[in-house]
Write a protein that holds these residues in place. Sequence first.
Motif, PDB file in Angstrom:
ATOM      1  N   ASP A   1       0.931  -1.674   0.122  1.00  0.00           N
ATOM      2  CA  ASP A   1       0.375  -0.047  -0.036  1.00  0.00           C
ATOM      3  C   ASP A   1       1.254   1.372   0.243  1.00  0.00           C
ATOM      4  O   ASP A   1       1.049   1.540   1.003  1.00  0.00           O
ATOM      5  N   PHE A   2       1.658   1.639  -1.092  1.00  0.00           N
ATOM      6  CA  PHE A   2       2.075   2.697  -0.918  1.00  0.00           C
ATOM      7  C   PHE A   2       1.575   3.995  -1.429  1.00  0.00           C
ATOM      8  O   PHE A   2       0.217   4.404  -1.576  1.00  0.00           O
ATOM      9  N   ASP A   3       1.814   5.020  -0.744  1.00  0.00           N
ATOM     10  CA  ASP A   3       1.511   6.291  -0.636  1.00  0.00           C
ATOM     11  C   ASP A   3       2.044   7.127  -1.605  1.00  0.00           C
ATOM     12  O   ASP A   3       3.167   8.067  -1.326  1.00  0.00           O
ATOM     13  N   VAL A   4       1.376   7.233  -2.679  1.00  0.00           N
ATOM     14  CA  VAL A   4       1.511   8.190  -3.536  1.00  0.00           C
ATOM     15  C   VAL A   4       0.945   9.807  -3.246  1.00  0.00           C
ATOM     16  O   VAL A   4       0.450   9.582  -3.644  1.00  0.00           O
ATOM     17  N   ARG A   5       2.183  10.302  -3.791  1.00  0.00           N
ATOM     18  CA  ARG A   5       1.472  11.883  -3.564  1.00  0.00           C
ATOM     19  C   ARG A   5       2.332  12.796  -4.835  1.00  0.00           C
ATOM     20  O   ARG A   5       3.017  12.539  -5.687  1.00  0.00           O
ATOM     21  N   ALA A   6       0.872  13.719  -5.479  1.00  0.00           N
ATOM     22  CA  ALA A   6       1.588  13.845  -7.094  1.00  0.00           C
ATOM     23  C   ALA A   6       1.920  15.226  -6.407  1.00  0.00           C
ATOM     24  O   ALA A   6       0.885  16.083  -5.789  1.00  0.00           O
TER      25      ALA A   6
END
Length: 337
Positions: free
Chosen positions: A35-40
């Motif tokens: 469960d990656f914390d993806v930040r745009a």
Amino acid sequence: MGFSTVAVMLFDEIPLFEASVPIAVFGERRSGLPDFDVRAVAAEGGPVRTDAGITLAAPHGLDAVDDADLVIVPTWRHPLGRPPAREALQALSRAHERGATVVALCLGTFVLAATGLLDGRTATTHWRYAPLLASTYPRIQVKPDVLYVDEGDILTSAGSAGGIDLCLHLVRRTYGPQTAGDIARSLVVPPHRAGGQAQYVDHPVPAPVDGDPLGETLDWALRHLDQEITVDALSTRALMSRRTFDRRFRQVTGTTPTQWLLHQRILHAQRLLETTREPIEQVARRVGFASAVTLRPHFRRQVGVSPTAYRETFGGPDAPNAARAADETRRAAPELA
């Protein structure tokens, strides 16, 4: 070391597809996957305008880069356009200095090059812009003919599909082939292409439609790689003279029929080595080589390692099930350019 927080730096006027690649790979939400914390991240502040005229409201600023484990520049506006913002370059340099893995996909390599982090290193970018990268940044050893370059803490890739390959390579490197394969199947893309493969070798197959003899012929060839296939036989099947067939083939795929056939055989061998426990001698025959002795030099030349070493590195733990899934993936999306 693993990574959990992924900062994707989006610059103004970038291509939309390339910008979405790492978000698609690391943003996959499914049971059993990390469960990656993806930040745009809006790397230059404010809304991000794409080259298609679509405006993106990235929810994060550059401060989101400061504690990310993995920082990705997925693409860049035209290399001869205005330079990246100084604050963005500084954020990239700080991230690398504190130990984050830094990645540039496609034209994003130009942004990473502007920080100086690639000086003295090997890197790649889209083949069309590789000469410009080499001339603009002479301290970088540019490899124009590979899919991606892994230098441990800094990685760079070729364009579009090469970016997908690199992202999946990162997952495979960190979490293993099973996790990378699960994400690849969800995206309906090949689970692994070695970084040393040439950018321009994995040529697309035209979709076989009624009245398209070339597409139908190449589709037939993919389904009969275990047989002896000559270029003359292919041109006959396509109802073309050899000269016309060679010209049309190069127009569509960018390479010769002989080179394309050889590479398709090696690609199929890679899939079998990843997903089955068949002896290498049998793998060789299944992909159209007379023996393992004949397969090995071609495999090593294209992939960079022997078939045995490749299997030891990338063979999954659940080979029979993986083989069926890989076959389904190949039928759904035979090749990516």
